[in-house]
Design an enzyme around this catalytic site. Sequence first.
Site, PDB file in Angstrom:
ATOM      1  N   ALA A 181     -14.308  -7.825  -7.645  1.00 41.38           N
ATOM      2  CA  ALA A 181     -13.087  -6.869  -8.189  1.00 41.38           C
ATOM      3  C   ALA A 181     -13.468  -5.671  -8.077  1.00 41.38           C
ATOM      4  O   ALA A 181     -14.518  -5.178  -8.044  1.00 41.38           O
ATOM      5  CB  ALA A 181     -12.968  -7.369  -9.880  1.00 41.38           C
ATOM      6  N   GLY A 226     -11.066  -1.450  -8.375  1.00 40.47           N
ATOM      7  CA  GLY A 226      -9.785  -0.728  -8.709  1.00 40.47           C
ATOM      8  C   GLY A 226      -9.763  -0.352 -10.241  1.00 40.47           C
ATOM      9  O   GLY A 226     -10.607  -0.342 -11.208  1.00 40.47           O
ATOM     10  N   SER A 283       0.971  -1.146   0.087  1.00 42.35           N
ATOM     11  CA  SER A 283      -0.027   0.041   0.099  1.00 42.35           C
ATOM     12  C   SER A 283       0.961   1.228  -0.084  1.00 42.35           C
ATOM     13  O   SER A 283       1.478   1.546   0.897  1.00 42.35           O
ATOM     14  CB  SER A 283      -1.004  -0.033   1.057  1.00 42.35           C
ATOM     15  OG  SER A 283      -1.733   1.295   1.095  1.00 42.35           O
ATOM     16  N   CYS A 317       0.039   8.208  -6.474  1.00 36.80           N
ATOM     17  CA  CYS A 317      -0.212   9.753  -6.913  1.00 36.80           C
ATOM     18  C   CYS A 317       0.830  10.464  -6.459  1.00 36.80           C
ATOM     19  O   CYS A 317       0.967  11.574  -6.991  1.00 36.80           O
ATOM     20  CB  CYS A 317      -1.511  10.286  -6.412  1.00 36.80           C
ATOM     21  SG  CYS A 317      -2.962   9.146  -7.129  1.00 36.80           S
TER      22      CYS A 317
END
Length: 653
Positions: A281, A283, A40, A44
Amino acid sequence: MNKKVIIVGGVAGGASTAARLRRLDENAEIIMFERDEYISFANCGLPYYIGEVIKDRDKLLVQTPESMKARFNIDVRNNSEVAYIDTVKKTVTVNSKADGTYEESYDYLVLSPGAKAIRPNIEGINSKRIFTLRNIPDTDNIKAYVDKKGINNAVVIGGGYVGVEMAENLKERGLHVTIVEAAPHIMAPFDTDIVLSVEKEIIDNGVGIILNDGVKAFKDNEDSIEITLNSGKKLNSDMIILAIGVIPDTGFAREAGIKTGARGHIIVNDKMETSAEGVFAVGDAVEVVDFINKTNTAIPLAGPANKQGRIAADNIAGLETTYKGTQGTSIIKVFGLTAASTGNNERTLTRLNIPHKVIFVHPASHASYYPAALSMTLKLIFNDEGKILGAQGVGYDGVDKRIDVLATVIRLGGTVTDLTELELSYAPPFSSAKDPVNMAGFVAENVLAGRMDVLTTDEFMAYDKENAIVLDVRTEMEFDNGHIVGAINIPVDSLRERIGELHKNKEILEYCQVGLRGYVAARILEQKGFVVKNLTGGYKSFSISDFGSNKVEKNEASKGQVLDTDTQVIKNGVDKGVNNYDKSLDACGLCCPGPLVQVKASIDELNSGQILKVTASELGFYDDIKAWCNKTNNELLDLRSEKGMVYAFIKKQ
């Protein structure tokens, strides 16, 4: 019986799923597999670490396996790739760096594999001087290369978010940077009339842009890499950042029989469930519903990925929550400029044949009389019922909160009338009594109510003017400084007295500087029996468009040429480094023609040879003062634009 949940992939979607599920179910067995070392991280923020805006690498690491275990009791297995899924037996096959290959069973499976950078089959694509940016190892490789001595220039292939952010950060590191974009303009989420300001900011900061030209081949030389473009032009660089987009990393899901879309994204329902029982699912790898036009699309953004992770966890825990779609709200810092968008752009709506209307406003970021009020541009897109379909903004201050307000209204199904009724916080340092969002609503509501008929710049240029009069209602000084070819000038304050100069059997296409005086003129003329159309956003919108004279030079230069720092010294004005002056004028917060009026008054008070320093926050002043000095024979010694402020040094002749 306790649930056993396997999560494939971390970062935004997978990590948020794991944390949310643990908060909902303390007894579930949760295993997270991550093929890389880092589970994690703030992807960005990666360009800003390379640019050394973020100094501490550890701050990019949001969670570690140890912290996830300690706080959430998640069994994190990094350096472990899920290679195969058996949706019948409900097992996954794992290739682990530490433990070899083994199987693990599941009750529920959450796929968050993300996306990988596109590397097209181009000659020379495997050069060690070509980099992509998706994860921490990529970041370390790029930064280590940039840190080397002798790395002086870079070419960024692709003008999307990552490409533009990398160009800025490499420039901040002192490299000479050029962006190569195959499309007519960079930043696809923005329409041309907004993105031109972004391109200007990039060029003004010494970064070259090549548009309408893609890469044909790469070739390694002894100390550089050569790029051959489709146009035949060749560039040489020390390094290349390849940022032409991403594709979903879903090969293992397709092999398992899980349904995917045309571009390989996993198809899910509003509960984030896939076609396989018990498999979810989230992302960048999933196909979502566009919140505005309801078609299937893919929008790889961190915010939606986090929300999707929460919704998958909710449904595993039995909460039955749903995902309502992605509206694509996004924002980017480009040197001193901010550009943001939400909802659909005009290009998308036109492609889908969705009827829409457009207005522009150019308000100040806060009360104009309070120091450092900077202008912004807001574009509002809406339908005949007043429902907001999209919005875009660009400026040096206050754009972020306006787009967030507009995004919220869109999410709640609001209309342009809702914008007029919003009660937003106001004090002179922060806003105006009529916030820019309110102003956009007022203009749009006037259009819908039939109080004003508007044309965008594109519509104006395409309009049949054979039986029309183009009317400029600005002051004579503004008109002399620049106007649309063929226009006549009757200032709005003289319009009632001079209305006889206009013919009622001809349509009036009129404009002012930003639209407000144009609206006043339109109301006068319409109530006198004229048919009137007002150029939305006024001359300011026209001047920053592809049709504006100040853009022709840039667009011609962009076709197959590198706009480098030397080009920009010429383009940005005189810039002789003047520091001494006899008088200063603060024209900040004044709208046109205010700054020019104040300049004239100040110059009149000086003696020949004395120098006036002017500070203005109206970006149109940059071009206005050049034209004014040329017309009045005063010498423009220096002209600079920095973070929304314009500085001019004028010598009285």
